[in-house]
Design an enzyme around this catalytic site. Sequence first.
Site, PDB file in Angstrom:
ATOM      1  N   LYS A 139     -19.555  36.618  35.553  1.00 41.86           N
ATOM      2  CA  LYS A 139     -18.349  36.346  34.774  1.00 41.86           C
ATOM      3  C   LYS A 139     -18.030  37.588  33.947  1.00 41.86           C
ATOM      4  O   LYS A 139     -18.844  38.033  33.129  1.00 41.86           O
ATOM      5  CB  LYS A 139     -18.541  35.126  33.880  1.00 41.86           C
ATOM      6  CG  LYS A 139     -17.328  34.821  33.013  1.00 41.86           C
ATOM      7  CD  LYS A 139     -17.303  33.367  32.555  1.00 41.86           C
ATOM      8  CE  LYS A 139     -16.949  32.454  33.691  1.00 41.86           C
ATOM      9  NZ  LYS A 139     -16.639  31.075  33.248  1.00 41.86           N
ATOM     10  N   VAL A 147     -14.277  35.758  37.551  1.00 45.78           N
ATOM     11  CA  VAL A 147     -15.600  35.498  38.110  1.00 45.78           C
ATOM     12  C   VAL A 147     -15.696  36.108  39.498  1.00 45.78           C
ATOM     13  O   VAL A 147     -14.778  35.982  40.315  1.00 45.78           O
ATOM     14  CB  VAL A 147     -15.895  33.987  38.171  1.00 45.78           C
ATOM     15  CG1 VAL A 147     -17.274  33.733  38.767  1.00 45.78           C
ATOM     16  CG2 VAL A 147     -15.818  33.386  36.782  1.00 45.78           C
ATOM     17  N   ASP A 193     -15.031  24.534  23.719  1.00 41.52           N
ATOM     18  CA  ASP A 193     -14.027  24.417  24.783  1.00 41.52           C
ATOM     19  C   ASP A 193     -14.507  23.425  25.852  1.00 41.52           C
ATOM     20  O   ASP A 193     -14.523  23.733  27.042  1.00 41.52           O
ATOM     21  CB  ASP A 193     -13.753  25.790  25.409  1.00 41.52           C
ATOM     22  CG  ASP A 193     -12.470  25.811  26.244  1.00 41.52           C
ATOM     23  OD1 ASP A 193     -11.621  24.916  26.056  1.00 41.52           O
ATOM     24  OD2 ASP A 193     -12.323  26.719  27.084  1.00 41.52           O
ATOM     25  N   LEU A 252     -13.952  35.438  42.892  1.00 44.30           N
ATOM     26  CA  LEU A 252     -14.007  33.996  43.095  1.00 44.30           C
ATOM     27  C   LEU A 252     -12.908  33.268  42.344  1.00 44.30           C
ATOM     28  O   LEU A 252     -12.552  32.148  42.693  1.00 44.30           O
ATOM     29  CB  LEU A 252     -15.377  33.453  42.655  1.00 44.30           C
ATOM     30  CG  LEU A 252     -16.563  33.895  43.506  1.00 44.30           C
ATOM     31  CD1 LEU A 252     -17.868  33.484  42.856  1.00 44.30           C
ATOM     32  CD2 LEU A 252     -16.470  33.318  44.904  1.00 44.30           C
ATOM     33  N   GLU A 298     -10.016  33.618  38.578  1.00 41.73           N
ATOM     34  CA  GLU A 298      -9.730  34.202  37.271  1.00 41.73           C
ATOM     35  C   GLU A 298      -9.081  33.153  36.395  1.00 41.73           C
ATOM     36  O   GLU A 298      -8.145  32.465  36.815  1.00 41.73           O
ATOM     37  CB  GLU A 298      -8.822  35.418  37.404  1.00 41.73           C
ATOM     38  CG  GLU A 298      -8.616  36.168  36.087  1.00 41.73           C
ATOM     39  CD  GLU A 298      -7.968  37.527  36.283  1.00 41.73           C
ATOM     40  OE1 GLU A 298      -7.613  38.163  35.278  1.00 41.73           O
ATOM     41  OE2 GLU A 298      -7.815  37.945  37.451  1.00 41.73           O
ATOM     42  N   GLY A 338      -8.219  32.010  31.978  1.00 47.30           N
ATOM     43  CA  GLY A 338      -7.539  32.574  30.826  1.00 47.30           C
ATOM     44  C   GLY A 338      -8.365  33.591  30.061  1.00 47.30           C
ATOM     45  O   GLY A 338      -7.816  34.488  29.432  1.00 47.30           O
ATOM     46  N   MET A 339      -9.701  33.448  30.116  1.00 48.67           N
ATOM     47  CA  MET A 339     -10.535  34.322  29.292  1.00 48.67           C
ATOM     48  C   MET A 339     -11.479  35.202  30.090  1.00 48.67           C
ATOM     49  O   MET A 339     -12.157  36.055  29.525  1.00 48.67           O
ATOM     50  CB  MET A 339     -11.348  33.474  28.305  1.00 48.67           C
ATOM     51  CG  MET A 339     -10.507  32.812  27.225  1.00 48.67           C
ATOM     52  SD  MET A 339     -11.503  32.032  25.925  1.00 48.67           S
ATOM     53  CE  MET A 339     -12.125  30.583  26.767  1.00 48.67           C
TER      54      MET A 339
END
Length: 662
Positions: free
Chosen positions: A41, A26, A134, A18, A20, A22-23
């Site tokens: 995730k 999905v 974040d 679905l 991608e 930075g961390m």
Amino acid sequence: MEDLTGKQFGHYQIVAPLGEGGMAAVYKAYQPAMERYVAVKVLPRQMASTEEFLERFRREAKMLAKLQHPHILPVFDYGEQDGYPYIVMPLIQSGTLSESLHNTQIPLPEINRLITQIGTALGYAHAHGMIHRDVKPSNVLVDEGGNCLLTDFGLARMMEGSAKLTSSGAIMGTPSYMSPEQGTGETLDHRSDIYSLGVILYEMITGRVPYSAETPIAVILKHIKDPLPPVRKFNPTLPESVELVLLKALAKKPEDRYQSTDEFVNALQKAIAEATSDVSTTLAPKTLIAKPPTVIKSPPTTAKEKHPTAAKEKRPGVLTAGRAIILFLVIGALGMIFLMARLTGKNKNIATETASGPLSLLPAATETVTARPTVEPSPSPMPTPTELSAVITDPKNVTMVLVPAGEFTMGNTLDQSLAECTALFPTDAATNCKSEYFSDETPPHQVYLDAFYIDKYEVTNLLYKACVDAGVCKAPAQKTSETVTVYYGSPAYENYPVIWVDWNMAKTYCEWRGARLPTEAEWEKAARGTIQQTYPWGQSFDASRANSCDTNCPKKYANKNFNDTYGDTAPVDAFPSGVSVFGAFNLSGNVSEWVADWYSADYYSSSSSTSNPPGPQNGEKHIIRGGSWLRFPINLRLVTRSSQIPDYTSNDVGFRCAYPIP
């Protein structure tokens, strides 16, 4: 990260990527046991190479799974597969907030709604010991009803301290939204999240983030050292009261900011209310009704499993004859309805940072605590389809909230209802959780509803008395309540829900207002939202959020572990923490509520109508929904259906009205 399509991650079959970020990446995945699609995730494999990270990951995932809030995306499950740590969440493909904020100034009422939803979610998490770290628009998912779901709690913390990640030079957080103390590497507390929320507020007001530069490090340094770019440079009409709130939220030092998100949200709500009370300071952007959204549907659930049995005190009964005739009153009036903006942008899977697609963000309720309803004159005309405000007052000056157009899932699987019951009766589920108690709640089915308004509160004694005094409505069958000799007609109880009214009396009152009783589908969507919540506030029962049968309740099986201070009805604006996602109070507890439909035990399984279903056209009893002060948690679940004959009255049954959109 490699493409994991086709892999088996625990109970989940990976179907397709679905997006991608930075961390994490999905994926859409299928869970056969529940016959549903989910979002998985997946974190980088190198993260799982140290036991230190895995311990932190498991600890944070367990804490995340305990967060149950209407504006926090829930965590279903977590695990590790082939070296990849993963988290399982609901699959919601409506979009995120980030696309809607790009170079766009948001109207103040919509800002109020969005910041309130995000802020209350953060406040709830902070109260449970979780700091987000974040907070940014791409981590704010938007469901089909236009409501916010905050995601990726704790992901930055999971990544902290990783030698592999640190050596790669990655920054934990997003520079444009990072607090000064986050940039300097200081120990963080909840006030860092407040700063990040302040950056989102700045972006909503101006259409841009406060600081930009060629490199991430340069942006971080600006947050630390540079003064805030004057907000009025980009939005000259911004009221001073709102600017002052923004400046405090974005103070460089944590001790100079708001010390809680509740304090921040309350200050913003007050400032916007003051600003928008002056017509000269507020524009009225228009909002459009959305077409039925496209929803990825899971296969029908057929899994069978043995379970114990459900509460003997099944539900209070109620609901009466056919749909009320829809009357529309268009009258001139004093006051102004503030119109909400429709935010559009590219659709993006709300569990990712990169997937794309159309996004519709409709207005929904903004208030959490309001003044008590009155019947004083100064009505506003009902809005037209192109002028939808999140909160209105109808021609009788009754506060109503918008439930936007769109689909939702009505009903439960039998297994889901049994699981909810078992959670409430862990030691005696065999007695209280029998399959036959829940057969009329199944099967779950997708229903599309046009937009409508529903009363923010139950109809009060004062409001109902106005209809009686007008010679239209009959007085309640009794003037007493469980503990009060003079309940109806007493000034002390004007702001309490009217009781001892039958279905026909409720229908007559709503028609007197130019409204009608809500259909069963409308009531359930207004209470449950679009994510199949068990209660208005989330999946788990919380006695502090609803007036239910506890220490003060006269029943034998009352919950003796909690005292909500009411052994009877409560004021209609009590329990603001139990408000639904659309802003309606007491849809669980206080009084059960009549709705328009006739009752049929097999209606969910036999009905073929999935668009604005009117319910059975005849019957012996009418539906009652919502549970009451006299009922137990099992009865306060939002799928619980009860019924009674049309002339039934009780000291724990009331109602509220609905307006279709003309």
